[in-house]
Scaffold this motif. Structure first.
Motif, short mmCIF file in Angstrom:
data_model
loop_
_atom_site.label_atom_id
_atom_site.label_comp_id
_atom_site.label_asym_id
_atom_site.label_seq_id
_atom_site.Cartn_x
_atom_site.Cartn_y
_atom_site.Cartn_z
N ILE A 38 -9.12 1.38 3.29
CA ILE A 38 -8.64 0.80 2.04
C ILE A 38 -7.43 -0.06 2.37
CG2 ILE A 38 -7.22 2.84 1.50
CD1 ILE A 38 -7.92 2.35 -1.49
N PHE A 39 -7.30 -1.20 1.68
CA PHE A 39 -6.17 -2.09 1.97
C PHE A 39 -4.92 -1.59 1.27
CE2 PHE A 39 -3.50 -5.86 1.51
CZ PHE A 39 -3.46 -6.29 2.83
N ASP A 40 -3.86 -1.42 2.02
CA ASP A 40 -2.56 -1.00 1.49
C ASP A 40 -1.73 -2.26 1.27
OD1 ASP A 40 0.24 -0.31 1.39
OD2 ASP A 40 -0.27 1.66 2.19
N CYS A 41 -1.44 -2.55 -0.01
CA CYS A 41 -0.72 -3.79 -0.35
C CYS A 41 0.73 -3.77 0.11
CB CYS A 41 -0.81 -4.05 -1.85
SG CYS A 41 0.09 -2.87 -2.88
N LEU A 42 1.28 -2.60 0.41
CA LEU A 42 2.66 -2.53 0.88
C LEU A 42 2.76 -2.68 2.39
CD1 LEU A 42 3.93 0.41 -1.34
CD2 LEU A 42 4.28 -2.04 -1.70
N ARG A 43 1.88 -1.99 3.10
CA ARG A 43 1.88 -2.09 4.57
C ARG A 43 1.12 -3.33 5.03
NH1 ARG A 43 0.22 4.13 5.86
NH2 ARG A 43 -0.71 3.96 3.80
N LYS A 44 0.41 -3.97 4.09
CA LYS A 44 -0.37 -5.19 4.35
C LYS A 44 -1.37 -4.99 5.47
CE LYS A 44 3.02 -8.52 2.59
NZ LYS A 44 3.77 -7.61 1.77
N LYS A 45 -2.08 -3.86 5.41
CA LYS A 45 -3.13 -3.59 6.40
C LYS A 45 -4.11 -2.56 5.83
CE LYS A 45 -0.84 0.20 8.87
NZ LYS A 45 -0.38 0.70 10.16
N PHE A 46 -5.27 -2.48 6.46
CA PHE A 46 -6.26 -1.48 6.08
C PHE A 46 -5.91 -0.15 6.74
CE2 PHE A 46 -8.67 -5.27 5.06
CZ PHE A 46 -9.37 -4.89 3.92
N VAL A 47 -6.03 0.92 5.97
CA VAL A 47 -5.79 2.27 6.48
C VAL A 47 -7.02 3.12 6.19
CG1 VAL A 47 -3.27 2.19 6.37
CG2 VAL A 47 -4.56 2.90 4.36
N ILE A 48 -7.28 4.08 7.06
CA ILE A 48 -8.45 4.95 6.89
C ILE A 48 -8.39 5.65 5.54
CG2 ILE A 48 -9.72 6.96 7.81
CD1 ILE A 48 -9.89 4.55 9.64
N LEU A 49 -9.49 5.61 4.82
CA LEU A 49 -9.55 6.19 3.49
C LEU A 49 -9.82 7.69 3.58
CD1 LEU A 49 -9.43 5.86 0.45
CD2 LEU A 49 -11.83 5.19 0.48
N GLN A 50 -8.75 8.46 3.47
CA GLN A 50 -8.82 9.92 3.37
C GLN A 50 -8.53 10.28 1.91
OE1 GLN A 50 -9.58 11.89 5.87
NE2 GLN A 50 -9.43 10.44 7.57
N PRO A 51 -8.86 11.50 1.48
CA PRO A 51 -8.58 11.88 0.08
C PRO A 51 -7.11 11.71 -0.33
CG PRO A 51 -10.11 13.43 1.04
CD PRO A 51 -9.66 12.52 2.16
N GLU A 52 -6.17 12.08 0.56
CA GLU A 52 -4.75 11.90 0.22
C GLU A 52 -4.38 10.43 0.13
OE1 GLU A 52 -0.50 12.67 2.32
OE2 GLU A 52 -1.81 14.43 2.23
N GLU A 53 -4.98 9.60 0.98
CA GLU A 53 -4.71 8.15 0.94
C GLU A 53 -5.23 7.55 -0.36
OE1 GLU A 53 -2.80 4.97 1.97
OE2 GLU A 53 -2.87 6.63 3.39
N TRP A 54 -6.36 8.04 -0.85
CA TRP A 54 -6.93 7.60 -2.13
C TRP A 54 -5.91 7.85 -3.25
CZ3 TRP A 54 -10.23 4.43 -4.02
CH2 TRP A 54 -10.92 4.65 -5.22
N VAL A 55 -5.30 9.02 -3.23
CA VAL A 55 -4.28 9.36 -4.23
C VAL A 55 -3.05 8.47 -4.04
CG1 VAL A 55 -2.71 11.19 -5.05
CG2 VAL A 55 -5.10 11.74 -4.48
N ARG A 56 -2.59 8.30 -2.79
CA ARG A 56 -1.40 7.48 -2.51
C ARG A 56 -1.59 6.05 -3.01
NH1 ARG A 56 0.37 9.47 1.94
NH2 ARG A 56 -1.36 8.72 3.17
N GLN A 57 -2.75 5.46 -2.73
CA GLN A 57 -2.99 4.07 -3.14
C GLN A 57 -3.03 3.92 -4.66
OE1 GLN A 57 -2.72 1.46 -1.14
NE2 GLN A 57 -2.26 2.97 0.43
N HIS A 58 -3.60 4.90 -5.35
CA HIS A 58 -3.56 4.88 -6.81
C HIS A 58 -2.12 4.98 -7.31
CE1 HIS A 58 -7.92 5.43 -6.86
NE2 HIS A 58 -7.87 5.15 -8.16
N CYS A 59 -1.37 5.86 -6.71
CA CYS A 59 0.01 6.08 -7.13
C CYS A 59 0.86 4.82 -6.90
CB CYS A 59 0.60 7.28 -6.40
SG CYS A 59 2.11 7.87 -7.15
N VAL A 60 0.67 4.15 -5.77
CA VAL A 60 1.40 2.91 -5.50
C VAL A 60 1.11 1.88 -6.59
CG1 VAL A 60 1.46 0.89 -3.95
CG2 VAL A 60 1.66 3.21 -3.00
N LEU A 61 -0.17 1.70 -6.94
CA LEU A 61 -0.50 0.72 -7.98
C LEU A 61 -0.01 1.16 -9.35
CD1 LEU A 61 -3.97 -0.70 -6.90
CD2 LEU A 61 -1.68 -1.62 -6.54
#
Length: 147
Positions: free
Chosen positions: A22-45
């Motif tokens: 999933i693309f992380d708009c803050l780190r400006k790179k793709f990161v492996i989509l794990q369940p916690e990362e899914w939550v983090r990306q929603h929280c960032v937005l």
């Protein structure tokens, strides 16, 4: 990935070697989509789009030292003076938020001194404001919108 208790956002995904990123708009790179990362990306937005925090004030996945141990916080929002406004601890949706989760973010806050704390597993969200004078936190219905 499962539906979370956040507004619906659109994300960029990439599949490489049978791993979805999933693309992380803050780190400006793709990161492996794990369940916690899914939550983090929603929280960032959520922080950017709903709470109006500037991207430039938000930091994710950085190391800090707590009791001589290396730890990593999930999300931190800075004030304009460089002090820390908010720490967010993200867990996977299958992880129950319990006392040990609050102990973890409280340990981080001994180092970071944030005014607000948020703990989420994407389904349940808890918000607290620090009361440093009485060494406790008070639960809130939500975190404040950026002003």
């Amino acid at each position: 990935m499962q539906k979370l208790n956040f507004p619906t956002y659109s994300f960029r995904f990439k599949n490489s070697e049978n791993k979805i990123s999933i693309f992380d708009c803050l780190r400006k790179k793709f990161v492996i989509l794990q369940p916690e990362e899914w939550v983090r990306q929603h929280c960032v937005l959520y922080l950017i789009q709903e709470k109006k925090y500037p991207k430039s004030h938000i930091n994710v996945e950085k190391e800090l030292i707590v009791n001589d141990l290396k730890k990593r916080y999930d999300i931190v929002v800075f004030n304009t003076d460089g002090s820390i406004h908010l720490i967010v601890e993200c867990k996977a949706p299958t992880v129950t938020i319990n006392q040990s989760t609050f102990n973890q973010i409280a340990q981080y806050n001994q180092v970071l001194n944030a005014n607000y704390l948020m703990v989420t597993n994407g389904i349940n969200h808890y918000y607290c404001q620090m009361d440093f004078e009485n060494k406790r936190f008070d639960f809130l219905k939500d975190i404040p919108t950026y002003n």
